[in-house]
Design a protein around this motif. Sequence first.
Motif, PDB file in Angstrom:
ATOM      1  N   ILE A 281       0.841  -1.205   0.000  1.00  0.00           N
ATOM      2  CA  ILE A 281       0.000   0.000   0.000  1.00  0.00           C
ATOM      3  C   ILE A 281       0.873   1.250   0.000  1.00  0.00           C
ATOM      4  O   ILE A 281       0.620   2.203  -0.742  1.00  0.00           O
ATOM      5  CB  ILE A 281      -0.967  -0.014   1.202  1.00  0.00           C
ATOM      6  CG1 ILE A 281      -1.976  -1.160   1.042  1.00  0.00           C
ATOM      7  CG2 ILE A 281      -1.669   1.331   1.357  1.00  0.00           C
ATOM      8  CD1 ILE A 281      -2.730  -1.507   2.314  1.00  0.00           C
ATOM      9  N   GLN A 282       1.909   1.245   0.820  1.00  0.00           N
ATOM     10  CA  GLN A 282       2.812   2.396   0.892  1.00  0.00           C
ATOM     11  C   GLN A 282       3.500   2.640  -0.452  1.00  0.00           C
ATOM     12  O   GLN A 282       3.560   3.779  -0.928  1.00  0.00           O
ATOM     13  CB  GLN A 282       3.854   2.179   1.979  1.00  0.00           C
ATOM     14  CG  GLN A 282       4.859   3.310   2.056  1.00  0.00           C
ATOM     15  CD  GLN A 282       6.028   2.990   2.976  1.00  0.00           C
ATOM     16  OE1 GLN A 282       6.480   1.845   3.032  1.00  0.00           O
ATOM     17  NE2 GLN A 282       6.509   3.990   3.673  1.00  0.00           N
ATOM     18  N   LYS A 283       4.021   1.592  -1.065  1.00  0.00           N
ATOM     19  CA  LYS A 283       4.720   1.742  -2.354  1.00  0.00           C
ATOM     20  C   LYS A 283       3.762   2.213  -3.432  1.00  0.00           C
ATOM     21  O   LYS A 283       4.129   3.028  -4.289  1.00  0.00           O
ATOM     22  CB  LYS A 283       5.405   0.437  -2.762  1.00  0.00           C
ATOM     23  CG  LYS A 283       6.482  -0.018  -1.796  1.00  0.00           C
ATOM     24  CD  LYS A 283       7.551   1.031  -1.601  1.00  0.00           C
ATOM     25  CE  LYS A 283       8.567   0.613  -0.555  1.00  0.00           C
ATOM     26  NZ  LYS A 283       9.498   1.676  -0.208  1.00  0.00           N
ATOM     27  N   LEU A 284       2.524   1.726  -3.402  1.00  0.00           N
ATOM     28  CA  LEU A 284       1.529   2.178  -4.377  1.00  0.00           C
ATOM     29  C   LEU A 284       1.199   3.658  -4.182  1.00  0.00           C
ATOM     30  O   LEU A 284       1.072   4.406  -5.157  1.00  0.00           O
ATOM     31  CB  LEU A 284       0.265   1.322  -4.267  1.00  0.00           C
ATOM     32  CG  LEU A 284       0.401  -0.112  -4.778  1.00  0.00           C
ATOM     33  CD1 LEU A 284      -0.748  -0.978  -4.271  1.00  0.00           C
ATOM     34  CD2 LEU A 284       0.486  -0.133  -6.296  1.00  0.00           C
ATOM     35  N   ALA A 285       1.077   4.089  -2.933  1.00  0.00           N
ATOM     36  CA  ALA A 285       0.782   5.502  -2.652  1.00  0.00           C
ATOM     37  C   ALA A 285       1.923   6.403  -3.118  1.00  0.00           C
ATOM     38  O   ALA A 285       1.689   7.475  -3.701  1.00  0.00           O
ATOM     39  CB  ALA A 285       0.509   5.695  -1.162  1.00  0.00           C
ATOM     40  N   ILE A 286       3.146   5.970  -2.887  1.00  0.00           N
ATOM     41  CA  ILE A 286       4.307   6.747  -3.353  1.00  0.00           C
ATOM     42  C   ILE A 286       4.301   6.816  -4.879  1.00  0.00           C
ATOM     43  O   ILE A 286       4.548   7.872  -5.461  1.00  0.00           O
ATOM     44  CB  ILE A 286       5.626   6.147  -2.821  1.00  0.00           C
ATOM     45  CG1 ILE A 286       5.714   6.322  -1.303  1.00  0.00           C
ATOM     46  CG2 ILE A 286       6.836   6.786  -3.514  1.00  0.00           C
ATOM     47  CD1 ILE A 286       6.836   5.525  -0.646  1.00  0.00           C
ATOM     48  N   ALA A 287       4.006   5.691  -5.524  1.00  0.00           N
ATOM     49  CA  ALA A 287       3.967   5.664  -6.989  1.00  0.00           C
ATOM     50  C   ALA A 287       2.876   6.588  -7.518  1.00  0.00           C
ATOM     51  O   ALA A 287       3.076   7.271  -8.532  1.00  0.00           O
ATOM     52  CB  ALA A 287       3.737   4.233  -7.482  1.00  0.00           C
ATOM     53  N   LYS A 288       1.736   6.610  -6.857  1.00  0.00           N
ATOM     54  CA  LYS A 288       0.649   7.503  -7.283  1.00  0.00           C
ATOM     55  C   LYS A 288       1.112   8.960  -7.253  1.00  0.00           C
ATOM     56  O   LYS A 288       0.901   9.713  -8.214  1.00  0.00           O
ATOM     57  CB  LYS A 288      -0.575   7.322  -6.389  1.00  0.00           C
ATOM     58  CG  LYS A 288      -1.714   8.249  -6.749  1.00  0.00           C
ATOM     59  CD  LYS A 288      -2.896   8.055  -5.833  1.00  0.00           C
ATOM     60  CE  LYS A 288      -3.987   9.062  -6.143  1.00  0.00           C
ATOM     61  NZ  LYS A 288      -5.166   8.885  -5.292  1.00  0.00           N
ATOM     62  N   GLY A 289       1.731   9.349  -6.157  1.00  0.00           N
ATOM     63  CA  GLY A 289       2.248  10.717  -6.071  1.00  0.00           C
ATOM     64  C   GLY A 289       3.285  10.995  -7.139  1.00  0.00           C
ATOM     65  O   GLY A 289       3.330  12.086  -7.714  1.00  0.00           O
ATOM     66  N   ALA A 290       4.120  10.018  -7.434  1.00  0.00           N
ATOM     67  CA  ALA A 290       5.143  10.182  -8.467  1.00  0.00           C
ATOM     68  C   ALA A 290       4.511  10.353  -9.840  1.00  0.00           C
ATOM     69  O   ALA A 290       4.978  11.175 -10.647  1.00  0.00           O
ATOM     70  CB  ALA A 290       6.100   8.987  -8.460  1.00  0.00           C
ATOM     71  N   ILE A 291       3.451   9.613 -10.116  1.00  0.00           N
ATOM     72  CA  ILE A 291       2.752   9.785 -11.404  1.00  0.00           C
ATOM     73  C   ILE A 291       2.181  11.192 -11.483  1.00  0.00           C
ATOM     74  O   ILE A 291       2.302  11.859 -12.511  1.00  0.00           O
ATOM     75  CB  ILE A 291       1.641   8.725 -11.581  1.00  0.00           C
ATOM     76  CG1 ILE A 291       2.241   7.332 -11.747  1.00  0.00           C
ATOM     77  CG2 ILE A 291       0.754   9.065 -12.788  1.00  0.00           C
ATOM     78  CD1 ILE A 291       1.222   6.191 -11.690  1.00  0.00           C
ATOM     79  N   GLU A 292       1.575  11.652 -10.416  1.00  0.00           N
ATOM     80  CA  GLU A 292       0.992  13.001 -10.400  1.00  0.00           C
ATOM     81  C   GLU A 292       2.054  14.069 -10.630  1.00  0.00           C
ATOM     82  O   GLU A 292       1.790  15.080 -11.295  1.00  0.00           O
ATOM     83  CB  GLU A 292       0.266  13.246  -9.070  1.00  0.00           C
ATOM     84  CG  GLU A 292      -0.974  12.397  -8.911  1.00  0.00           C
ATOM     85  CD  GLU A 292      -1.580  12.449  -7.518  1.00  0.00           C
ATOM     86  OE1 GLU A 292      -2.762  12.095  -7.401  1.00  0.00           O
ATOM     87  OE2 GLU A 292      -0.876  12.816  -6.548  1.00  0.00           O
ATOM     88  N   ARG A 293       3.268  13.829 -10.123  1.00  0.00           N
ATOM     89  CA  ARG A 293       4.367  14.796 -10.281  1.00  0.00           C
ATOM     90  C   ARG A 293       5.172  14.566 -11.565  1.00  0.00           C
ATOM     91  O   ARG A 293       6.106  15.307 -11.839  1.00  0.00           O
ATOM     92  CB  ARG A 293       5.325  14.699  -9.088  1.00  0.00           C
ATOM     93  CG  ARG A 293       4.777  15.145  -7.782  1.00  0.00           C
ATOM     94  CD  ARG A 293       5.847  15.157  -6.688  1.00  0.00           C
ATOM     95  NE  ARG A 293       6.667  13.957  -6.622  1.00  0.00           N
ATOM     96  CZ  ARG A 293       6.348  12.825  -5.998  1.00  0.00           C
ATOM     97  NH1 ARG A 293       5.175  12.736  -5.385  1.00  0.00           N
ATOM     98  NH2 ARG A 293       7.165  11.794  -5.983  1.00  0.00           N
TER      99      ARG A 293
ATOM    100  N   ASP B 228       7.190  12.145 -12.015  1.00  0.00           N
ATOM    101  CA  ASP B 228       8.500  11.646 -11.596  1.00  0.00           C
ATOM    102  C   ASP B 228       8.525  10.148 -11.890  1.00  0.00           C
ATOM    103  O   ASP B 228       8.268   9.314 -11.030  1.00  0.00           O
ATOM    104  CB  ASP B 228       8.716  11.919 -10.102  1.00  0.00           C
ATOM    105  CG  ASP B 228      10.113  11.561  -9.635  1.00  0.00           C
ATOM    106  OD1 ASP B 228      10.841  10.847 -10.362  1.00  0.00           O
ATOM    107  OD2 ASP B 228      10.476  11.990  -8.514  1.00  0.00           O
ATOM    108  N   TYR B 229       8.843   9.826 -13.125  1.00  0.00           N
ATOM    109  CA  TYR B 229       8.666   8.473 -13.615  1.00  0.00           C
ATOM    110  C   TYR B 229       9.700   7.479 -13.082  1.00  0.00           C
ATOM    111  O   TYR B 229       9.418   6.288 -13.024  1.00  0.00           O
ATOM    112  CB  TYR B 229       8.598   8.459 -15.135  1.00  0.00           C
ATOM    113  CG  TYR B 229       7.415   9.286 -15.618  1.00  0.00           C
ATOM    114  CD1 TYR B 229       6.124   8.977 -15.196  1.00  0.00           C
ATOM    115  CD2 TYR B 229       7.592  10.393 -16.429  1.00  0.00           C
ATOM    116  CE1 TYR B 229       5.038   9.741 -15.587  1.00  0.00           C
ATOM    117  CE2 TYR B 229       6.505  11.163 -16.831  1.00  0.00           C
ATOM    118  CZ  TYR B 229       5.230  10.829 -16.412  1.00  0.00           C
ATOM    119  OH  TYR B 229       4.157  11.588 -16.795  1.00  0.00           O
TER     120      TYR B 229
END
Length: 143
Positions: free
Chosen positions: A35-47, A49-50
């Motif tokens: 869940i944590q890694k998915l949340a970080i990835a979501k924020g990265a997509i929004e920014r 930051d691929y």
Amino acid sequence: MYNKGVKAYQNVGGRDQASTADPYEIIQMLMAGAIQKLAIAKGAIERKDYSVKSENLTKALSIVTALQDGLDMTVESELVTNMFELYDFVKRQIIDASAQNSIAAVDTSIRIMRDLKEGWDSIPYEARMQGYAEREAKGVMSL
């Protein structure tokens, strides 16, 4: 299989906790880690930051794979089959999120993993201990 779960958790940064946790706690940590890694990835997509997106989706995929691999498929149970299929679906969503930068796919994965974790967290202590005793009596100890 327990060792595989420990290794998967340690690979995403939980070295000290994983070495002293029981199998139930390992699964809790793996679910929380996904869940944590998915949340970080979501924020990265929004920014946009691929590289961070890719790193965290890869780790989430590894965790979900470890959870799926930890299922005891020798038990003929609708629950085990459903869990396998849910993990498989989440893995496909993670792959789609990675390929398409899809926030919706990440959100779906987070929602499913949270639901699974809530269910797992609600297992009473007594039921866990009974399950351990039964598995030890059969000589089986998986993730």
